[in-house]
Design an enzyme around this catalytic site. Structure first.
Site, PDB file in Angstrom:
ATOM      1  N   LYS A 284      -2.608 -13.594  -6.854  1.00  0.00           N
ATOM      2  CA  LYS A 284      -1.597 -12.717  -6.266  1.00  0.00           C
ATOM      3  C   LYS A 284      -0.366 -13.516  -5.857  1.00  0.00           C
ATOM      4  O   LYS A 284       0.785 -13.168  -6.197  1.00  0.00           O
ATOM      5  CB  LYS A 284      -2.171 -11.992  -5.049  1.00  0.00           C
ATOM      6  CG  LYS A 284      -1.165 -11.071  -4.358  1.00  0.00           C
ATOM      7  CD  LYS A 284      -1.516 -10.804  -2.908  1.00  0.00           C
ATOM      8  CE  LYS A 284      -1.151 -11.999  -2.037  1.00  0.00           C
ATOM      9  NZ  LYS A 284      -1.318 -11.721  -0.592  1.00  0.00           N
ATOM     10  N   CYS A 355       0.093   5.678   3.175  1.00  0.00           N
ATOM     11  CA  CYS A 355      -1.263   5.655   2.616  1.00  0.00           C
ATOM     12  C   CYS A 355      -2.044   4.478   3.204  1.00  0.00           C
ATOM     13  O   CYS A 355      -2.396   3.527   2.508  1.00  0.00           O
ATOM     14  CB  CYS A 355      -1.198   5.560   1.092  1.00  0.00           C
ATOM     15  SG  CYS A 355      -2.761   5.916   0.261  1.00  0.00           S
ATOM     16  N   CYS A 362      -2.651  12.191   4.266  1.00  0.00           N
ATOM     17  CA  CYS A 362      -2.825  12.913   3.003  1.00  0.00           C
ATOM     18  C   CYS A 362      -2.183  14.296   3.033  1.00  0.00           C
ATOM     19  O   CYS A 362      -1.657  14.768   2.021  1.00  0.00           O
ATOM     20  CB  CYS A 362      -4.310  13.032   2.675  1.00  0.00           C
ATOM     21  SG  CYS A 362      -5.115  11.454   2.298  1.00  0.00           S
ATOM     22  N   CYS A 365       1.449  13.854   2.246  1.00  0.00           N
ATOM     23  CA  CYS A 365       1.748  12.921   1.161  1.00  0.00           C
ATOM     24  C   CYS A 365       2.623  13.587   0.097  1.00  0.00           C
ATOM     25  O   CYS A 365       2.404  14.759  -0.254  1.00  0.00           O
ATOM     26  CB  CYS A 365       0.442  12.435   0.536  1.00  0.00           C
ATOM     27  SG  CYS A 365       0.677  11.304  -0.856  1.00  0.00           S
TER      28      CYS A 365
END
Length: 387
Positions: A284, A355, A362, A365
């Protein structure tokens, strides 16, 4: 010492029972014996020459695949129950193939394919016969990479991108890509960007930015590879307090800075392979360093936010939930390359503000009608606010 198994009248005898039978036979002056064929005696002689019964046993794989042969009958050899022979003799295994592997606490029976557990020692299950759960298998390179995303992934992606354009997140102002001092020489800027990435692991962006500021202000010569390599470990630890695993990261910084000074004249490696050789730098960090410091896209930087949101949206399905590398490989297998550079900041900001790992919003969202909410427990969902 090998354990012997004697037979009398077609039944297997324990050592004590065999000794008692031998005494009884001796008293009767007529020991019972069975005529052994020439072939059986040959098998006995060949077997006695083997030091260990393990040498005759087939592998566990072969034993699982093949049971007792239907075409060839096993030969049971009856031997005279002699107490002295029971102490020293080798187990007799006959037939046209070797017997099974003897487990600890078990007697080997002349009939191949049959095992008699010792009453005093419980038999443990053969681990080779148990299937390993997928979640615990070690993934090989390239294993499980191919992935087909949902048909509406573009609509979901564009919906999040539009939402992020009007919602500022911490990564936009104090993210690792913005902590390097661009007024310094390019090698110094690149090194500072790498340090920010090294400190950011499991640390909030604000704490990473504060640590970078302390390093700049307190190291002799500023935040450069030479200054970090020359700084005492205790000083680095003090300046990094507030960053997770600050002691370990201080060690990583010092060792990586020494490599940068010795091999790259104070700069950072210009390729992915060189970056991955630095202590404390994983895939990463390496991909993000190539992107932010060298303006070269070599792959997708998958941190905890990208890993979590990709699974929730159905964009990746790693077999091990803690494996962001498989998530990266699956994303790269279908996401267009021109979106690789922006997806990290896009999903990191979305995860920081909306999120989240616990109690995601949610009901509010922007892509709630398309998101499958994979892995989101109902108890974590925030209810729709009443008007």
């Amino acid at each position: 010492m090998q354990r012997a198994v004697a037979y009398a009248g077609g039944r297997r005898l324990t050592r004590a029972a065999a000794a008692a039978a031998a005494v009884a036979d001796a008293a009767a002056a007529d020991a019972v014996s069975t005529t052994v064929s020439t072939e059986a005696l040959s098998a006995v002689s060949a077997t006695a020459a083997v030091a260990d019964i393990e040498d005759l046993a087939p592998s566990s794989k072969r034993r699982r695949r093949s049971g007792p042969s239907k075409s060839s009958a096993s030969t049971v050899v009856h031997i005279k129950a002699d107490p002295e022979a029971l102490e020293t003799s080798t187990p007799i295994v006959t037939g046209d193939r070797p017997g099974p592997r003897r487990r600890r606490g078990q007697d080997v029976v002349a009939n191949h394919g049959e095992e008699g557990p010792s009453p005093s020692a419980p038999v443990k299950p053969d681990l080779a016969d148990q299937k390993v759960p997928i979640a615990k298998r070690k993934l090989d390179a390239g294993d499980g990479v191919a992935f087909v995303p949902p048909a509406d992934w573009r609509e979901v992606y564009d919906g999040i991108k539009t939402f992020r354009a009007s919602h500022v997140a911490p990564v936009d102002s104090v993210g690792c890509g913005s902590l390097g001092d661009r007024s310094q020489a390019p090698p110094v800027f690149r090194y500072q960007t790498l340090v920010a990435l090294q400190l950011s692991s499991q640390t909030k962006d604000a704490l990473t930015a504060a640590a970078i500021a302390r390093l700049r202000a307190n190291l002799a010569g500023g935040l450069t590879a030479a200054a970090v390599a020359a700084a005492p470990h205790a000083q680095l630890e003090t300046l990094l307090r507030g960053v997770s695993f600050h002691s370990r990261k201080a060690d990583y910084l010092a060792r990586a800075a020494a490599i940068c000074c010795d091999r790259y004249a104070g700069d950072i490696p210009p390729n992915l392979e060189g970056l991955l050789e630095l202590p404390g730098v994983g895939p990463k960090m390496a991909h993000l360093a190539m992107q932010s410091a060298w303006q070269t896209t070599t792959g997708i930087g998958v941190d905890t936010h990208v890993h979590r949101i990709s699974r929730r949206l159905g964009w990746a399905r790693p077999r091990r939930l803690e494996d962001p590398e498989e998530t990266r490989k699956q994303l790269e297998s279908w996401l267009p390359v021109d979106r690789w550079a922006e997806i990290n900041e896009l999903l990191v900001g979305f995860g920081q503000t909306w999120c989240s790992a616990v109690a995601p919003k949610c009901s509010e969202c922007p892509v709630k009608d398309r998101c499958p909410r994979i892995g989101v427990a109902k108890r974590h969902l925030k209810k729709q606010p009443e008007n």
